[in-house]
Motif scaffolding. Structure first.
Motif, short mmCIF file in Angstrom:
data_model
loop_
_atom_site.label_atom_id
_atom_site.label_comp_id
_atom_site.label_asym_id
_atom_site.label_seq_id
_atom_site.Cartn_x
_atom_site.Cartn_y
_atom_site.Cartn_z
N VAL A 130 45.84 53.48 33.01
CA VAL A 130 46.76 53.55 34.41
C VAL A 130 45.52 52.78 35.36
CG1 VAL A 130 45.26 55.66 35.28
CG2 VAL A 130 47.69 54.98 36.16
N GLU A 131 44.10 52.62 35.00
CA GLU A 131 42.97 52.10 35.87
C GLU A 131 43.40 50.50 35.57
OE1 GLU A 131 41.09 53.06 37.92
OE2 GLU A 131 41.14 55.23 37.31
N ASN A 132 43.67 50.18 34.20
CA ASN A 132 44.28 48.71 33.94
C ASN A 132 45.28 48.34 34.73
OD1 ASN A 132 45.76 46.81 32.00
ND2 ASN A 132 43.65 46.04 31.95
N MET A 133 46.29 49.12 34.87
CA MET A 133 47.49 48.94 35.58
C MET A 133 47.27 48.58 37.00
SD MET A 133 51.02 51.38 36.26
CE MET A 133 49.96 52.55 37.34
N TRP A 134 46.38 49.42 37.76
CA TRP A 134 46.06 49.28 39.01
C TRP A 134 45.25 47.89 39.16
CZ3 TRP A 134 48.73 52.16 41.20
CH2 TRP A 134 48.91 53.51 41.31
N MET A 135 44.64 47.62 38.36
CA MET A 135 43.74 46.31 38.15
C MET A 135 44.69 45.21 38.29
SD MET A 135 40.92 44.54 35.77
CE MET A 135 42.17 44.47 34.58
N ARG A 136 45.89 44.89 37.42
CA ARG A 136 46.74 44.13 37.21
C ARG A 136 47.61 44.12 38.65
NH1 ARG A 136 50.41 45.01 33.75
NH2 ARG A 136 49.84 47.11 33.19
N GLY A 171 51.34 56.39 40.43
CA GLY A 171 51.98 55.68 39.45
C GLY A 171 51.61 56.56 38.23
N GLY A 172 52.34 56.05 37.33
CA GLY A 172 51.84 56.48 35.85
C GLY A 172 52.10 55.46 34.89
N ILE A 173 51.63 55.49 33.72
CA ILE A 173 51.92 54.39 32.71
C ILE A 173 51.96 55.40 31.34
CG2 ILE A 173 49.45 53.91 32.39
CD1 ILE A 173 50.54 50.96 31.88
N GLU A 174 52.95 54.80 30.52
CA GLU A 174 53.19 55.52 29.28
C GLU A 174 52.50 54.80 28.25
OE1 GLU A 174 57.30 56.57 28.13
OE2 GLU A 174 56.89 55.43 26.34
N ARG A 175 51.60 55.46 27.35
CA ARG A 175 50.92 54.92 26.41
C ARG A 175 51.80 54.40 25.44
NH1 ARG A 175 45.63 58.97 25.22
NH2 ARG A 175 44.72 58.65 27.30
N GLY A 176 51.35 53.26 24.74
CA GLY A 176 52.36 52.65 23.60
C GLY A 176 53.24 51.69 24.09
N GLU A 187 49.66 58.65 31.58
CA GLU A 187 48.51 58.77 32.39
C GLU A 187 48.90 58.57 33.87
OE1 GLU A 187 45.15 55.79 31.15
OE2 GLU A 187 45.88 56.29 29.06
N ILE A 188 48.55 59.53 34.78
CA ILE A 188 48.76 59.25 36.17
C ILE A 188 47.63 59.03 37.08
CG2 ILE A 188 51.04 60.54 36.04
CD1 ILE A 188 49.57 62.90 37.22
N ASP A 189 47.80 58.54 38.30
CA ASP A 189 46.75 58.35 38.97
C ASP A 189 47.43 57.93 40.34
OD1 ASP A 189 44.24 58.35 39.88
OD2 ASP A 189 43.77 56.05 39.40
N GLU A 190 46.49 57.89 41.47
CA GLU A 190 46.96 57.34 42.76
C GLU A 190 45.84 56.18 43.29
OE1 GLU A 190 44.08 59.89 43.96
OE2 GLU A 190 45.42 60.71 42.17
N SER A 191 46.28 55.23 43.98
CA SER A 191 45.27 54.17 44.27
C SER A 191 45.81 53.60 45.73
CB SER A 191 45.14 53.28 43.11
OG SER A 191 44.02 52.26 43.42
#
Length: 336
Positions: free
Chosen positions: A282-288, A203-208, A179-183
């Motif tokens: 990825v939204e959770n990653m931004w929050m953290r 950024g991006g985050i790999e599921r799993g 999942e990719i996104d910008e913030s």
């Protein structure tokens, strides 16, 4: 006890610990330390601390004299903080046991440095780390410097071991999903109404696995983001994004090396026809990340990129003991 070979039974030892006891990196990464365990069982005395470091190749276990080219002996010297030094039996040259190590240029005791490093790994406030290391008053700069040194180690690790996510699962041969996104970090009004330009991060985050990449970017254009995708996301990946226009040609990158799925947030946060199409991870990653960086950058926005890299590094080793992971990185960057 420090070991002595049978041929030097009446002389000072030429190694700190038995070579057979030196730990490989894999064992170090598997270690876990509680505060009580570390202080009671490993670094309760200076001798214990020296053995702890030599066993993990953070101090040289032996030393050859540059003049005589023979093994130097480990001798006691009460007037120095380490209590021991390397001494050549021929030319009587003395060398610090810290020579060439991560600890070489510091006047702090080895136990104090480990106190600080442990505090950084556990994300202790700087004043708490200073108290644990018994630094006394006027130690603010010392703690700040050592915390920065620790972040420098993590940044260099990321340079030496660049993160790539996605690709194919080596067991199932199925495509991994990223999942990719910008913030934007630190919006114009942040922290008591002060004006801050803010920082766009892609950024991006790999599921799993949860492996991620985060890159500060000057803008969110396709020309800026596409090369970053190519650098960090492996071919064969299923990329999921929102409908931002810079992502419209992802499935054409490299002649079609990625599969691209889009979730339009104006309509849904999860695709009602396929619940696997979302960007919740990825939204959770931004929050953290924002929670952590807001706390760290409240007084030093100039260190934003450094703190961003620290977040990536900590996330990479989230399944490990962070203190052990940091020691491994020190070992790799300061070979002795």
């Amino acid at each position: 006890m420090f070991i002595t070979s049978t041929t030097m039974a009446n002389r000072a030892p030429t190694t700190i610990v038995d070579v057979a006891t030196i730990l490989p990196v894999e064992i170090m990464l598997a270690e876990t330390f509680s505060t009580r365990d570390l202080y009671c069982n490993f670094i309760s005395t200076i001798d214990d601390t020296i053995r702890f470091l030599a066993t993990r190749r953070l101090l040289s276990n032996s030393k050859e004299c540059d003049n005589c080219h023979i093994a130097m002996s480990l001798t006691r010297r009460a007037s120095i903080s380490d209590g021991k030094q390397w001494t050549c039996k021929e030319c009587r040259k003395n060398v610090s046991i810290r020579a060439g190590s991560f600890f070489q240029n510091s006047k702090l005791k080895l136990t104090q440095i480990l106190d600080i490093v442990y505090g950084w790994a556990r994300e202790h406030p700087q004043n708490e780390a200073a108290r644990d290391a018994k630094l006394g008053e006027g130690s603010t700069h010392t703690i700040v410097d050592w915390y920065n040194f620790c972040r420098d180690i993590t940044e260099q690790h990321l340079v030496d071991n660049p993160t790539q996510v996605g690709g194919f699962d080596e067991n199932t041969l199925l495509s991994k999903t990223v999942e990719i996104d910008e913030s934007k970090f630190f919006h114009p009004k942040y922290h008591r109404g002060q004006w801050r330009e803010g920082h766009w991060v892609f950024g991006g985050i790999e599921r799993g696995s949860g492996n991620c990449f985060l890159v500060e970017v000057p803008d969110r254009t396709e020309n800026t983001l596409t090369p970053i995708i190519e650098r960090y996301v492996l071919p064969g990946t299923i990329i999921i994004s929102d409908g931002w226009r810079a992502y419209r040609n992802i499935n054409q990158i490299g002649g079609g090396i990625y599969e691209h799925e889009v979730i339009t947030h104006e309509e849904n946060f999860v695709n009602p026809d396929d619940p696997t199409i979302h960007t919740q991870n990825v939204e959770n990653m931004w929050m953290r990340a924002k929670r952590k960086l807001k706390r760290q950058c409240g007084t030093s926005e100039a260190l934003f990129t450094s703190y961003l890299h620290e977040f990536i590094w900590r996330n990479k080793f989230k399944s490990r003991d962070i203190f052990s992971a940091l020691l491994v990185c020190v070992r790799e960057q300061y070979p002795v």
